[in-house]
Structure formats: structure tokens, C-alpha cells
Design a protein around this motif. Structure first.
Motif, short mmCIF file in Angstrom:
data_model
loop_
_atom_site.label_atom_id
_atom_site.label_comp_id
_atom_site.label_asym_id
_atom_site.label_seq_id
_atom_site.Cartn_x
_atom_site.Cartn_y
_atom_site.Cartn_z
N ILE A 47 0.87 -1.18 0.00
CA ILE A 47 0.00 0.00 0.00
C ILE A 47 0.91 1.22 0.00
CG2 ILE A 47 -1.69 1.36 1.32
CD1 ILE A 47 -2.59 -1.33 2.61
N ALA A 48 0.60 2.18 -0.86
CA ALA A 48 1.40 3.42 -0.90
C ALA A 48 0.47 4.57 -1.29
CB ALA A 48 2.54 3.29 -1.90
N HIS A 49 0.15 5.38 -0.31
CA HIS A 49 -0.72 6.53 -0.53
C HIS A 49 0.07 7.82 -0.32
CE1 HIS A 49 -4.19 3.97 -0.76
NE2 HIS A 49 -4.15 3.64 0.52
N ALA A 50 -0.11 8.75 -1.22
CA ALA A 50 0.45 10.10 -1.08
C ALA A 50 -0.71 11.07 -1.07
CB ALA A 50 1.41 10.40 -2.23
N TYR A 51 -0.78 11.89 -0.05
CA TYR A 51 -1.91 12.80 0.17
C TYR A 51 -1.48 14.21 -0.19
CZ TYR A 51 -3.39 8.74 2.78
OH TYR A 51 -3.71 7.45 3.14
N SER A 76 1.00 10.94 16.48
CA SER A 76 1.67 10.13 17.50
C SER A 76 0.72 9.13 18.18
CB SER A 76 2.38 11.01 18.53
OG SER A 76 1.46 11.88 19.15
N LEU A 77 -0.46 9.56 18.52
CA LEU A 77 -1.43 8.66 19.15
C LEU A 77 -1.81 7.52 18.21
CD1 LEU A 77 -3.23 8.09 21.59
CD2 LEU A 77 -4.94 9.61 20.59
N LEU A 78 -1.97 7.85 16.93
CA LEU A 78 -2.31 6.84 15.92
C LEU A 78 -1.24 5.76 15.87
CD1 LEU A 78 -3.85 5.77 13.39
CD2 LEU A 78 -2.47 7.39 12.06
N LEU A 79 0.04 6.15 15.79
CA LEU A 79 1.10 5.16 15.69
C LEU A 79 1.21 4.31 16.95
CD1 LEU A 79 3.95 7.01 13.76
CD2 LEU A 79 2.07 5.62 12.88
N SER A 80 1.05 4.92 18.10
CA SER A 80 1.07 4.16 19.35
C SER A 80 -0.04 3.13 19.36
CB SER A 80 0.93 5.09 20.55
OG SER A 80 2.04 5.95 20.66
N ILE A 107 -7.62 7.48 8.90
CA ILE A 107 -8.57 6.42 8.52
C ILE A 107 -7.88 5.35 7.68
CG2 ILE A 107 -10.61 5.93 7.09
CD1 ILE A 107 -11.69 8.71 8.07
N ASP A 108 -7.09 5.78 6.70
CA ASP A 108 -6.40 4.82 5.83
C ASP A 108 -5.39 3.98 6.60
OD1 ASP A 108 -7.92 5.65 3.70
OD2 ASP A 108 -6.32 6.84 2.77
N VAL A 109 -4.68 4.58 7.54
CA VAL A 109 -3.71 3.83 8.36
C VAL A 109 -4.45 2.79 9.21
CG1 VAL A 109 -2.08 3.98 10.29
CG2 VAL A 109 -1.92 5.60 8.39
N LEU A 110 -5.55 3.19 9.83
CA LEU A 110 -6.31 2.26 10.66
C LEU A 110 -6.85 1.09 9.84
CD1 LEU A 110 -8.24 4.75 12.97
CD2 LEU A 110 -6.47 3.10 13.67
N GLU A 111 -7.27 1.35 8.60
CA GLU A 111 -7.77 0.27 7.74
C GLU A 111 -6.65 -0.64 7.26
OE1 GLU A 111 -10.06 2.16 4.64
OE2 GLU A 111 -11.80 2.35 5.94
N ALA A 112 -5.47 -0.10 7.02
CA ALA A 112 -4.36 -0.89 6.50
C ALA A 112 -3.63 -1.69 7.57
CB ALA A 112 -3.36 0.03 5.79
#
Length: 157
Positions: free
Chosen positions: A42-46, A114-118, A92-97
Motif C-alpha cells: 500500500i502506498a498513498h500520497a496525500y 503520535s497517538l495513531l502510531l502508538s 482512517i487509511d492507516v487504521l484500515e491498512a
């Protein structure tokens, strides 16, 4: 091989590399370096959508490398400021992937992630990596990932 998901906060990387180095990030070098570590699934660029030939060429180049380019319209406010934030979309995309990969790679210096990655690291037991400009990456983001990779001359053009 490790299954890798990549998420690029294009505006953040553009402005931080320009401010710190006066140069542009080299997405081809980055892709080649990351490909040596595993399979990019998966590779997304925003990015922000503007009717600008330079931006269109840049976005086409990202697609040619292998990125799915996600665009959000550029919004000019009445006071002259601009809006073009992708934080919620990236989240959202990170949580789905995350359940589908072994490693999440984020290119951004934004401490809001930071919270997302943790969360994904603990919930899915996956590796999280951040590429960012050393002087312009939030300490909270660096502390939240398994590995922080400094953007330096080797990743610039």
C-alpha cells in the motif's frame, strides 16, 4: 518479506524539506530504499489539488513511482489563509491498512499522528516507522514510533 504500507503527508514533507534544506524530497530514492526492506503493498500520497501544471506533473510522477495519489481541493478562506489538511484521511487509511501489513511507514513530522502510531503498534503488533526532517518533526511523533529515520541529503534532490 515484510508487507509495508506507506503514507505520505506530501505538504508536510514539501515544506519541511524546503525549510530545513532548501531542497526537495526524492521520492524515487525513498521508494528504492524502502523496497529493499520489504514488499510495498500500500502506498498513498496525500496532496492538495490545484490546477497548476507543476503540481499535476509532480502528482503524475508519484503515480509513476507507484503511489496512489489522493487529492483534496485547495480551499482559500476569505481572510486569505488556506486549508488543505489530510490528517483525518491519513488516519482512517492507516487504521484500515494496519491489520493487513507488518509495517506502517509514515512520512510526516506532524505530532498529531503520535497517538495513531502508538495505537496501531500496540493493537496490531506491527512496526511503525517515521521519516521526518529532524529539526521539524514533533518529539511526540518520534517517541511514538518503533523507528525514526531522519530525512537527510541521501533522500533529497
Amino acid at each position: 518479506m515484510s508487507r509495508i504500507a506507506v503514507f505520505v503527508d506530501v505538504q508536510n514533507i514539501y515544506y519541511t524539506t524546503r525549510e530545513a534544506f532548501g531542497r526537495q524530497f526524492d521520492y524515487r530514492k525513498f521508494w528504492a530504499q524502502l523496497s529493499e526492506r520489504g514488499d510495498i503493498v500500500i502506498a498513498h500520497a496525500y496532496a492538495i489539488e490545484r490546477d497548476d501544471n507543476g503540481q499535476i506533473k509532480f502528482q503524475d510522477a508519484l503515480r509513476h513511482i507507484g503511489f496512489d495519489v489522493k487529492l483534496k481541493p485547495f480551499i482559500q478562506r476569505a481572510d486569505g489563509s488556506a486549508k488543505g489538511d489530510w490528517d483525518v484521511g491519513i488516519t482512517i487509511d492507516v487504521l484500515e491498512a494496519a491489520p493487513e501489513v507488518d509495517e506502517v511507514v509514515l512520512l510526516s513530522g506532524d505530532g498529531d499522528f503520535s497517538l495513531l502510531l502508538s495505537k496501531i503498534s500496540s493493537k496490531y503488533n506491527i512496526q511503525t516507522k517515521v521519516f521526518g526532517v529532524p529539526s521539524l518533526t514533533a518529539k511526540s511523533l518520534i517517541d511514538s514510533c518503533n523507528e525514526y529515520i531522519e530525512i537527510n541529503n541521501s533522500l533529497l534532490r
